[in-house]
Motif scaffolding. Sequence first.
Motif, PDB file in Angstrom:
ATOM      1  N   ILE A  21     -20.760  15.460 -18.975  1.00  0.00           N
ATOM      2  CA  ILE A  21     -20.055  16.977 -20.134  1.00  0.00           C
ATOM      3  C   ILE A  21     -19.588  17.937 -19.114  1.00  0.00           C
ATOM      4  O   ILE A  21     -18.714  18.433 -19.368  1.00  0.00           O
ATOM      5  CB  ILE A  21     -20.869  17.213 -21.259  1.00  0.00           C
ATOM      6  N   GLN A  22     -20.297  18.004 -17.538  1.00  0.00           N
ATOM      7  CA  GLN A  22     -19.390  19.335 -16.898  1.00  0.00           C
ATOM      8  C   GLN A  22     -18.367  19.063 -16.899  1.00  0.00           C
ATOM      9  O   GLN A  22     -17.320  19.619 -16.869  1.00  0.00           O
ATOM     10  CB  GLN A  22     -20.481  19.916 -16.117  1.00  0.00           C
ATOM     11  N   GLN A  23     -18.204  18.019 -15.374  1.00  0.00           N
ATOM     12  CA  GLN A  23     -16.977  17.218 -15.108  1.00  0.00           C
ATOM     13  C   GLN A  23     -16.001  16.343 -15.565  1.00  0.00           C
ATOM     14  O   GLN A  23     -14.536  16.905 -16.261  1.00  0.00           O
ATOM     15  CB  GLN A  23     -17.737  16.302 -14.204  1.00  0.00           C
ATOM     16  N   ASN A  24     -16.068  15.737 -17.149  1.00  0.00           N
ATOM     17  CA  ASN A  24     -15.089  14.753 -17.342  1.00  0.00           C
ATOM     18  C   ASN A  24     -14.842  15.581 -18.762  1.00  0.00           C
ATOM     19  O   ASN A  24     -13.855  16.102 -19.072  1.00  0.00           O
ATOM     20  CB  ASN A  24     -15.925  13.280 -17.474  1.00  0.00           C
ATOM     21  N   GLU A  25     -15.771  16.094 -19.515  1.00  0.00           N
ATOM     22  CA  GLU A  25     -15.282  16.839 -20.872  1.00  0.00           C
ATOM     23  C   GLU A  25     -14.594  18.017 -20.338  1.00  0.00           C
ATOM     24  O   GLU A  25     -13.738  18.528 -21.909  1.00  0.00           O
ATOM     25  CB  GLU A  25     -16.912  16.792 -21.360  1.00  0.00           C
ATOM     26  N   PHE A  26     -15.680  19.187 -19.638  1.00  0.00           N
ATOM     27  CA  PHE A  26     -14.557  20.244 -20.304  1.00  0.00           C
ATOM     28  C   PHE A  26     -14.004  20.501 -18.318  1.00  0.00           C
ATOM     29  O   PHE A  26     -13.826  21.785 -18.107  1.00  0.00           O
ATOM     30  CB  PHE A  26     -16.148  21.920 -20.206  1.00  0.00           C
ATOM     31  N   ASN A  27     -14.101  19.491 -17.426  1.00  0.00           N
ATOM     32  CA  ASN A  27     -13.538  19.459 -16.558  1.00  0.00           C
ATOM     33  C   ASN A  27     -14.119  21.052 -15.201  1.00  0.00           C
ATOM     34  O   ASN A  27     -13.021  21.164 -14.466  1.00  0.00           O
ATOM     35  CB  ASN A  27     -11.796  19.940 -16.658  1.00  0.00           C
ATOM     36  N   VAL A  28     -15.509  21.143 -14.984  1.00  0.00           N
ATOM     37  CA  VAL A  28     -15.795  22.130 -14.538  1.00  0.00           C
ATOM     38  C   VAL A  28     -16.374  21.706 -12.966  1.00  0.00           C
ATOM     39  O   VAL A  28     -16.912  20.709 -13.457  1.00  0.00           O
ATOM     40  CB  VAL A  28     -17.404  23.123 -15.284  1.00  0.00           C
ATOM     41  N   ALA A  29     -15.583  22.245 -12.393  1.00  0.00           N
ATOM     42  CA  ALA A  29     -15.830  21.627 -10.315  1.00  0.00           C
ATOM     43  C   ALA A  29     -17.413  22.165 -10.555  1.00  0.00           C
ATOM     44  O   ALA A  29     -17.585  23.267  -9.266  1.00  0.00           O
ATOM     45  CB  ALA A  29     -14.827  22.578  -9.882  1.00  0.00           C
ATOM     46  N   ILE A  30     -17.967  21.563 -10.620  1.00  0.00           N
ATOM     47  CA  ILE A  30     -19.524  21.538 -10.035  1.00  0.00           C
ATOM     48  C   ILE A  30     -20.214  19.792  -9.897  1.00  0.00           C
ATOM     49  O   ILE A  30     -19.615  19.035 -10.818  1.00  0.00           O
ATOM     50  CB  ILE A  30     -20.082  22.152 -11.260  1.00  0.00           C
ATOM     51  N   THR A  31     -21.155  20.041  -9.136  1.00  0.00           N
ATOM     52  CA  THR A  31     -21.241  18.509  -8.532  1.00  0.00           C
ATOM     53  C   THR A  31     -23.203  18.733  -8.771  1.00  0.00           C
ATOM     54  O   THR A  31     -23.294  19.418  -9.054  1.00  0.00           O
ATOM     55  CB  THR A  31     -20.630  17.975  -7.160  1.00  0.00           C
ATOM     56  N   LEU A  32     -23.730  17.229  -8.481  1.00  0.00           N
ATOM     57  CA  LEU A  32     -24.753  17.662  -8.253  1.00  0.00           C
ATOM     58  C   LEU A  32     -25.738  18.260  -6.916  1.00  0.00           C
ATOM     59  O   LEU A  32     -26.472  18.755  -7.217  1.00  0.00           O
ATOM     60  CB  LEU A  32     -25.390  15.612  -8.312  1.00  0.00           C
ATOM     61  N   GLU A  33     -24.361  18.003  -6.035  1.00  0.00           N
ATOM     62  CA  GLU A  33     -24.651  18.861  -4.610  1.00  0.00           C
ATOM     63  C   GLU A  33     -24.915  20.683  -5.326  1.00  0.00           C
ATOM     64  O   GLU A  33     -26.441  21.552  -4.465  1.00  0.00           O
ATOM     65  CB  GLU A  33     -24.164  18.340  -3.905  1.00  0.00           C
ATOM     66  N   ASP A  34     -23.744  20.422  -6.552  1.00  0.00           N
ATOM     67  CA  ASP A  34     -24.392  22.401  -6.804  1.00  0.00           C
ATOM     68  C   ASP A  34     -25.775  22.574  -7.705  1.00  0.00           C
ATOM     69  O   ASP A  34     -25.807  23.549  -7.597  1.00  0.00           O
ATOM     70  CB  ASP A  34     -23.181  22.581  -7.451  1.00  0.00           C
TER      71      ASP A  34
END
Length: 163
Positions: A21-34
């Motif tokens: 949801i974060q990365q693909n749907e909303f393009n929020v630049a956040i990773t699991l490491e974050d």
Amino acid sequence: MQIKPIQNEYEREIINLILNIQQNEFNVAITLEDQPDLLNIKNFYYESGGCFLGAFIDEKLVGTIALVKFNEENAAVRKMFVLKEYRGKEYNIAQQLLEQLITYSKENGLSNLYLGTVSILQAALRFYERNNFIAIEKEALPHDFPLMQADNVFRQLQLNQIK
């Protein structure tokens, strides 16, 4: 639908749901490491007196919400995510997740819930407003509020004003 407390045994499902949801749907630049909390839900959420709830339909994880207690009276709402195909009034999953979290918070003596999110999530912001969360400035957050790097919008709910 069933809502229940979940911990590390659902780690893979939680990570897949949230990151997608974060990365693909909303393009929020956040990773699991974050978000190292996702790799140790039991210690990060439960040890301080918080919780992590999952919504399930036919044993499939379709939504999450979490609570990080950061002092005796205050906690942060985190990880509120519902799969796109299960959003809206038909399923009412987000509302039920939030209501269970509020009940848990009151039962555990909390006075305030705070949250941070990103301004791009307009539907989420409207949802929180409908649920009596008021906008506050970052400077008005308690000094020990656990800030997330991406957050740029903040809300507060005073639990003693909720019936």
